[in-house]
Motif scaffolding. Structure first.
Motif, mmCIF file in Angstrom:
data_model
loop_
_atom_site.group_PDB
_atom_site.id
_atom_site.type_symbol
_atom_site.label_atom_id
_atom_site.label_comp_id
_atom_site.label_asym_id
_atom_site.label_seq_id
_atom_site.Cartn_x
_atom_site.Cartn_y
_atom_site.Cartn_z
ATOM 1 N N TRP A 173 0.848 -1.186 0.000
ATOM 2 C CA TRP A 173 0.000 0.000 0.000
ATOM 3 C C TRP A 173 0.885 1.237 0.000
ATOM 4 C CZ3 TRP A 173 -4.237 -0.760 4.346
ATOM 5 C CH2 TRP A 173 -4.971 -1.918 4.075
ATOM 6 N N ILE A 174 0.604 2.171 -0.888
ATOM 7 C CA ILE A 174 1.403 3.391 -0.983
ATOM 8 C C ILE A 174 0.667 4.513 -0.267
ATOM 9 C CG2 ILE A 174 2.587 4.982 -2.505
ATOM 10 C CD1 ILE A 174 3.587 2.072 -2.695
ATOM 11 N N GLY A 175 1.271 5.011 0.823
ATOM 12 C CA GLY A 175 0.642 6.042 1.625
ATOM 13 C C GLY A 175 0.961 7.445 1.132
ATOM 14 N N GLY A 176 0.040 8.366 1.422
ATOM 15 C CA GLY A 176 0.236 9.771 1.065
ATOM 16 C C GLY A 176 -0.937 10.290 0.263
ATOM 17 N N ASN A 177 -1.170 11.588 0.389
ATOM 18 C CA ASN A 177 -2.344 12.192 -0.246
ATOM 19 C C ASN A 177 -2.027 12.962 -1.517
ATOM 20 O OD1 ASN A 177 -3.415 11.230 2.116
ATOM 21 N ND2 ASN A 177 -4.122 13.201 2.894
ATOM 22 N N GLY A 178 -0.767 13.224 -1.799
ATOM 23 C CA GLY A 178 -0.406 14.105 -2.897
ATOM 24 C C GLY A 178 -0.220 13.403 -4.223
ATOM 25 N N ALA A 179 0.117 14.200 -5.231
ATOM 26 C CA ALA A 179 0.271 13.685 -6.593
ATOM 27 C C ALA A 179 1.381 12.650 -6.684
ATOM 28 C CB ALA A 179 0.523 14.845 -7.554
ATOM 29 N N ALA A 180 2.508 12.883 -6.005
ATOM 30 C CA ALA A 180 3.620 11.934 -6.079
ATOM 31 C C ALA A 180 3.221 10.583 -5.497
ATOM 32 C CB ALA A 180 4.838 12.495 -5.349
ATOM 33 N N ALA A 181 2.457 10.608 -4.402
ATOM 34 C CA ALA A 181 2.005 9.346 -3.807
ATOM 35 C C ALA A 181 1.071 8.607 -4.751
ATOM 36 C CB ALA A 181 1.317 9.625 -2.475
ATOM 37 N N ARG A 182 0.204 9.331 -5.432
ATOM 38 C CA ARG A 182 -0.700 8.663 -6.386
ATOM 39 C C ARG A 182 0.077 8.064 -7.548
ATOM 40 N NH1 ARG A 182 -3.894 13.166 -4.761
ATOM 41 N NH2 ARG A 182 -3.175 14.426 -6.514
ATOM 42 N N ARG A 183 1.074 8.791 -8.065
ATOM 43 C CA ARG A 183 1.901 8.223 -9.139
ATOM 44 C C ARG A 183 2.629 6.972 -8.648
ATOM 45 N NH1 ARG A 183 3.072 13.768 -10.045
ATOM 46 N NH2 ARG A 183 5.052 13.586 -8.904
ATOM 47 N N ARG A 184 3.159 7.037 -7.436
ATOM 48 C CA ARG A 184 3.883 5.885 -6.876
ATOM 49 C C ARG A 184 2.931 4.708 -6.666
ATOM 50 N NH1 ARG A 184 6.173 8.806 -3.310
ATOM 51 N NH2 ARG A 184 7.991 9.213 -4.625
ATOM 52 N N ALA A 185 1.716 4.996 -6.224
ATOM 53 C CA ALA A 185 0.735 3.925 -6.038
ATOM 54 C C ALA A 185 0.400 3.254 -7.366
ATOM 55 C CB ALA A 185 -0.530 4.480 -5.397
ATOM 56 N N ALA A 186 0.239 4.062 -8.409
ATOM 57 C CA ALA A 186 -0.064 3.496 -9.724
ATOM 58 C C ALA A 186 1.101 2.659 -10.249
ATOM 59 C CB ALA A 186 -0.382 4.626 -10.701
ATOM 60 N N ARG A 187 2.313 3.064 -9.909
ATOM 61 C CA ARG A 187 3.499 2.387 -10.448
ATOM 62 C C ARG A 187 3.834 1.118 -9.681
ATOM 63 N NH1 ARG A 187 7.584 6.725 -10.342
ATOM 64 N NH2 ARG A 187 6.200 7.565 -11.936
ATOM 65 N N PHE A 188 3.681 1.151 -8.340
ATOM 66 C CA PHE A 188 4.183 0.058 -7.520
ATOM 67 C C PHE A 188 3.120 -0.665 -6.688
ATOM 68 C CE2 PHE A 188 7.835 3.085 -7.657
ATOM 69 C CZ PHE A 188 8.754 2.277 -8.289
#
Length: 300
Positions: A173-188
């Motif tokens: 699970w990729i934590g965080g509310n910002g754009a970078a966290a969403r990109r990281r969640a989509a990637r990993f």
């Protein structure tokens, strides 16, 4: 939709007996998982929000794995740049094996500047280091003998066994509310794990932005697994002035119903309010709140 509880692994009330009692409450009340937080160096910026003592999460989860049988166990969130990935991969794989595949790995980039300094790390590089360490982590969980060459970590022919119990690896699970966290969640990630969000934000902003990030990566959108507050009140709270999980019990039930409608697979409830509350010498009232909530929350 599975519902879990954040176990407060910090503050003077976080004794071994109290942490064991928390695990029993979560399991006996019928919740599906529990999670603990992460800090390595409890610098003043950390203790201003999370008073000490602060229990190291992987050590604690190993203990909680031994005193529970059913619930899943996880981190919300493990700060990836703080730990060298060879050790992280081995520790997490061992936890997953010893708990019979009950581990969830929530991760983030960290935020405490003084903590980064105490660990000799540059917080300005935490995003790129996190991405590379996640790639190394996934490689170490993918084969028995692994080599990896990156800018921040490199190794050759490392025997990575034991591999995790779950295949291909524990849910990430990729934590965080910002754009970078969403990109990281989509990637990993298998799930995006936003933290303590305002009412209405996920539907209006967060999830459309997640889908856009996934489209940009050419990948399907990850699942939604938010951490929300559990702050029941006696009075109605206006949506413009509250977080998800804050307000009268009927408002909190409606919040969880909406999260189910939005496709959330997991929801983590967090009773933490502020440093003053965390500095109390007893967690009994928080555990009682969780036990009471189990009676009026919608079923998982």
């Amino acid at each position: 939709m599975r519902i879990g509880v954040t176990v407060p692994n910090f503050g003077p009330a976080a004794t071994a007996d109290s942490l064991r009692a928390w695990a029993a409450v979560v399991e006996d009340a019928g919740f599906d998982f529990l999670m603990v937080g992460d800090h390595v160096a409890a610098t003043p910026d950390v203790t201003a929000a999370y008073p000490g003592p602060f229990w190291e999460p992987l050590t604690l989860l190993g203990y909680l794995a031994g005193v529970t049988r059913r619930v899943e166990l996880g981190t919300t969130v493990l700060v990836v740049p703080y730990r060298e990935p060879l050790l992280t991969a081995r520790s997490l794989a061992g936890l997953d094996q010893l708990s019979d595949g009950r581990l969830i790995v929530g991760v983030g980039v960290g935020w405490a500047g003084a903590e980064f300094a105490a660990l000799g790390l540059d917080p300005r590089r935490r995003g790129e280091v996190t991405d590379e360490y996640l790639r190394a982590l996934l490689a170490l969980w993918s084969d028995d003998v692994v080599s990896f060459a990156g800018r921040h970590v490199a190794f050759t022919d490392v025997d990575a066994r034991p591999r995790p119990h779950r295949t291909p690896h524990p849910p990430l699970w990729i934590g965080g509310n910002g754009a970078a966290a969403r990109r990281r969640a989509a990637r990993f990630g298998q799930a995006w794990h936003p933290l303590r969000v305002p009412a209405g934000w996920l539907r209006a902003t967060g999830l459309p932005a997640l889908r856009a990030a996934a489209d940009a990566e050419g990948r399907p959108a990850p699942a939604l697994a938010p951490r929300v507050v559990l702050h029941p009140t006696t009075e109605h709270r206006a949506d413009g002035d509250r977080l998800v999980g804050e307000g009268r019990p009927d408002q909190i039930r409606a919040d969880l119903d909406e999260l189910r409608e939005l496709g959330a697979t997991h929801v983590l409830l967090d009773t933490h309010r502020d440093a003053d509350a965390a500095a109390r010498a007893d967690h009994a009232a928080q555990r009682a709140l969780v036990e009471d909530a189990a009676r009026w929350l919608p079923p998982s």
